[in-house]
Scaffold this active site. Structure first.
Site, PDB file in Angstrom:
ATOM      1  N   CYS A 130       0.837  -1.219   0.000  1.00  7.04           N
ATOM      2  CA  CYS A 130       0.000   0.000   0.000  1.00  7.04           C
ATOM      3  C   CYS A 130       0.859   1.252   0.000  1.00  7.04           C
ATOM      4  O   CYS A 130       0.342   2.350  -0.201  1.00  7.04           O
ATOM      5  CB  CYS A 130      -0.894   0.057   1.230  1.00  7.04           C
ATOM      6  SG  CYS A 130      -2.107  -1.249   1.340  1.00  7.04           S
ATOM      7  N   LYS A 304      -9.142 -13.680  -7.451  1.00  9.33           N
ATOM      8  CA  LYS A 304      -8.445 -12.414  -7.574  1.00  9.33           C
ATOM      9  C   LYS A 304      -7.339 -12.566  -8.621  1.00  9.33           C
ATOM     10  O   LYS A 304      -6.659 -13.590  -8.669  1.00  9.33           O
ATOM     11  CB  LYS A 304      -7.843 -12.060  -6.207  1.00  9.33           C
ATOM     12  CG  LYS A 304      -7.451 -10.629  -6.128  1.00  9.33           C
ATOM     13  CD  LYS A 304      -7.168 -10.176  -4.716  1.00  9.33           C
ATOM     14  CE  LYS A 304      -6.659  -8.749  -4.845  1.00  9.33           C
ATOM     15  NZ  LYS A 304      -6.470  -8.055  -3.646  1.00  9.33           N
TER      16      LYS A 304
END
Ligand code: ME8
Length: 663
Positions: A130, A304
């Site tokens: 992130c 995913k």
């Protein structure tokens, strides 16, 4: 009224090659840009790459190159992909551009001078994926919920942005502007984050840890945190602080992102903008963007998408097989904007066949075939109107209203569904009005005129409306209908109730817009590959298996002169080879009696061993536009008969000099 419209995509990290998700966001932004151009708005569309930070530095190191070299290479992949997908961005920004760096430093200095940046010691859980410290609230079982990794606890002295000071102001702005963040679910998510309270944002990295970033203007020992750098691209790309583009486009700024980067865009960015406004003594309204449009995530066959699962979907491979137009249509139509969607090639093929081959392709070829058969291809004067004509016209008007409304709010799937309701109505209208029966009775000629006239106008309308999503198909339809180029004024003309085609104008013979794809083959392949995305029909197989469509069952009559436009030649196969990871196609080198041998990709790998073909004579379509298949440019097509046991290449019955014409 025409308004400036500024649309941005996220600037993509250069630590991975472009995939389906990047393509989707960029295509959506392109559709939004094209739609606004169609309405007459002045548009600016920006995309680009995000090149600083830990992730890029680590990826470069792993490959033994400098971060700049690495960034240049991957940024180039993005930059070159977009034209292939017919993306019409006005600007491609890189965070390593010198003018961007300068803008970041000026803004940092302003915010610092206004007292919104301070220096402090901090300990926190840092997630490299992130590129930020996670709060306790955000972690799930001590891990980053997005990356599944345990963040590293780090303690260091850093600079902080007083983000927490803006909590209430941001909340008030969102409440006063309910569509600031849309769809609504994401607005609610952001309000929930604000409810929990904001912390200040760490906006620096000591150079002892990271040097690949923009120097802080007020402390040479630090570089700027990547998000504080990246978000500013939206302003630097317009030439902040002043200039024509800033003044014109910033007030109408809209960002487009996926849900993964909601927090930086819905919280970091508006608070940064509020602080900048405060530093300049201006109202926050001057700087806040107009809308943040948030879409969901593409998964692949319910999982995913990730490198480790090996299911990363490469946009160009799909576009090569099914065509860019169909690829763009599928992405826009299949994902309800804002929600997640699961990609599968089977779903793409099903939608292709249902919406493009059957509904649109069929209507187009049916109407034009009828027009050529009964009226020499000339758009007739409309005869008197009947109830069903009025119903179709009313639907057309309703579709236009819906189309504008849904496209303006990024509900592209709904806008397309609306256009398809008109296409379906057109197909029903053909069936109900039975032009072939009307043609038998001369007394019914005015009725036939009306039906054909209205159907032509409907096709012209559809061509305009699909232009943002499928610009080439739209232009092709417009060309055949004699409409000329699709321009902004056309949408306004439709909205004013004007007809687009003049009675008496000449149309051309219709090409097959979307030849049908054999679903059984794709299904069998998907089953074989265990539902993996790599199952792909061979490009030529997709084209040749077109039959079941109505128009294809009964192809329109063509004149000898049209047949004469197809150049068929005899060629001798010099070599044949398999293509890695493509089990349906062979690469053939052919002697077609020309100076150089030709390369042709043929979808016959399941019917012939390469050796069997060498020395054989075949017939090729020699003037077919070259097409790139699996990275190979195919210069023509080998003819094959579709027999019960599979494909069988067509050969002259006795040896014939290569290059001989086939008639
Ligand atoms: O986050 N489905 O860059 P990024 C849909 N550099 N969209 C997807 C997707 C998927 N599976 N995967 C990626 C960054 N995307 C930052 C942005 S902006 C100032 C800085 C798309 O390369 C989607 O738009 O990780 C998502 O928000 C973006 O790629 C993330 O790209």
């Amino acid at each position: 009224m025409s308004q400036p419209f500024y649309i941005t995509t996220p600037i993509y990290y250069v630590n991975a090659e472009p995939h389906l998700g990047h393509a989707y966001s960029t295509i959506v932004a392109d559709v939004a840009a094209r739609f606004h151009r169609l309405t007459g708005d002045e548009v600016r569309f920006q995309t680009g790459t995000d090149e600083h930070g830990d992730k890029i530095a680590q990826a470069a190191e792993a490959r033994g190159v400098t971060p700049q070299q690495y960034a240049d290479q991957i940024s180039g992949l993005f930059r070159h992909l977009w034209p292939e997908l017919h993306i019409t961005n006005d600007k491609f920004i890189r965070t390593t551009d010198p003018d961007h760096k300068q803008v970041v430093q000026s803004i940092l200095q302003k915010v610092h001078d206004a007292g919104d940046i301070y220096f402090a010691k901090y300990g926190g859980h840092y997630c490299v994926g992130c590129e930020r410290f996670l709060t306790e609230h955000e972690m799930v079982d001590g891990k980053c919920p997005d990356h599944g990794t345990v963040p590293v606890y780090q303690e260091e002295e850093n600079y902080f942005f007083r983000m927490s000071n803006y909590t209430e102001q941001l909340k008030a702005h969102i409440e006063a502007h309910p569509d600031f963040i849309r769809p609504e679910r994401y607005k609610n998510e952001v309000l929930a984050m604000l409810e929990q309270g904001l912390e200040d944002l760490c906006i620096s990295r000591p150079k002892s840890r990271l040097t690949w970033g923009i120097d802080l203007p007020f402390d040479a020992g630090y570089v700027t945190y990547v998000w504080f750098d990246a978000l500013i691209n939206y302003l630097s790309g317009l030439g902040w602080p002043g200039g024509e583009n800033m003044a014109k486009f910033w007030p109408g700024a809209q960002h487009l992102i996926a849900k993964d980067i909601l927090k930086p865009h819905a919280i970091f960015w508006p608070t940064m903008l509020m602080s900048l406004a405060r530093a300049e003594g201006r109202p926050a309204q001057d700087y806040l963007y107009k809308h943040l449009n948030v879409h969901g995530y593409w998964n692949v066959d319910q999982a995913k998408m990730s490198k480790s699962l090996g299911n990363v979907v490469r946009p160009l491979e799909l576009a090569e097989i099914y065509g860019v137009e169909a690829f763009r249509y599928f992405l826009l139509r299949d994902m309800a904007f804002g929600l997640d969607s699961s990609f599968s090639e089977q779903a793409l093929v099903e939608r292709y066949n249902a919406d493009l081959a059957n509904d649109l392709g069929n209507l187009f070829s049916r109407v034009l075939t009828l027009l050529h058969k009964f009226r020499g291809g000339v758009v007739p004067e409309p005869g008197p109107e009947q109830a069903e004509d009025a119903d179709l016209a009313a639907l057309g008007a309703a579709v236009l209203r819906e189309y504008r409304r849904e496209n303006r709010t990024f509900a592209f799937h709904k806008a397309l569904a609306s256009v398809w309701s008109l296409i379906s109505a057109g197909n029903k209208y053909v069936v109900v009005s039975e032009p072939w029966a009307l043609a038998k009775d001369p007394a019914l000629a005015p009725r036939l005129d009306r039906v054909l006239h209205d159907l032509c106008q409907l096709l012209a309308r559809v061509a305009v409306l699909i232009w943002p999503v499928m610009p080439l198909t739209a232009e092709q339809m417009a060309g055949v209908l004699g409409l000329g180029r699709i321009e902004p004024g056309l949408l306004a003309r439709l909205e004013e109730g004007q007809a687009l085609l003049d009675p008496g104008s000449q149309t051309h013979q219709p090409p097959a817009l979307f030849p049908r794809i054999d679903t059984a083959k794709v299904q069998a392949k998907a089953a074989k590959a265990g539902q993996k995305a790599e199952a792909k029909p061979a490009p030529q197989a997709a084209k040749k298996d077109q039959a079941p469509e109505k128009a294809a069952e009964e192809p329109a009559e063509i004149g000898i002169e049209q047949f004469g436009q197809v150049k068929l030649k005899v060629a001798t196969v010099l070599s044949a080879e398999r293509i890695p990871k493509a089990d349906k196609i062979l690469k053939l080198t052919l002697d077609a009696g020309e100076e150089e041998p030709r390369t042709v990709v043929a979808g016959v790998a399941q019917h012939y061993d390469p050796e069997e073909l060498v020395g054989k004579q075949v017939v090729i379509v020699a003037n077919l536009k070259p097409a790139k298949l699996r990275g190979i440019t195919s210069q023509g097509m080998v003819l094959a008969a579709v027999g019960p046991d599979g494909l069988c290449v067509v050969s002259p019955s006795k040896p014939t000099p290569p290059g001989s014409q086939v008639r």
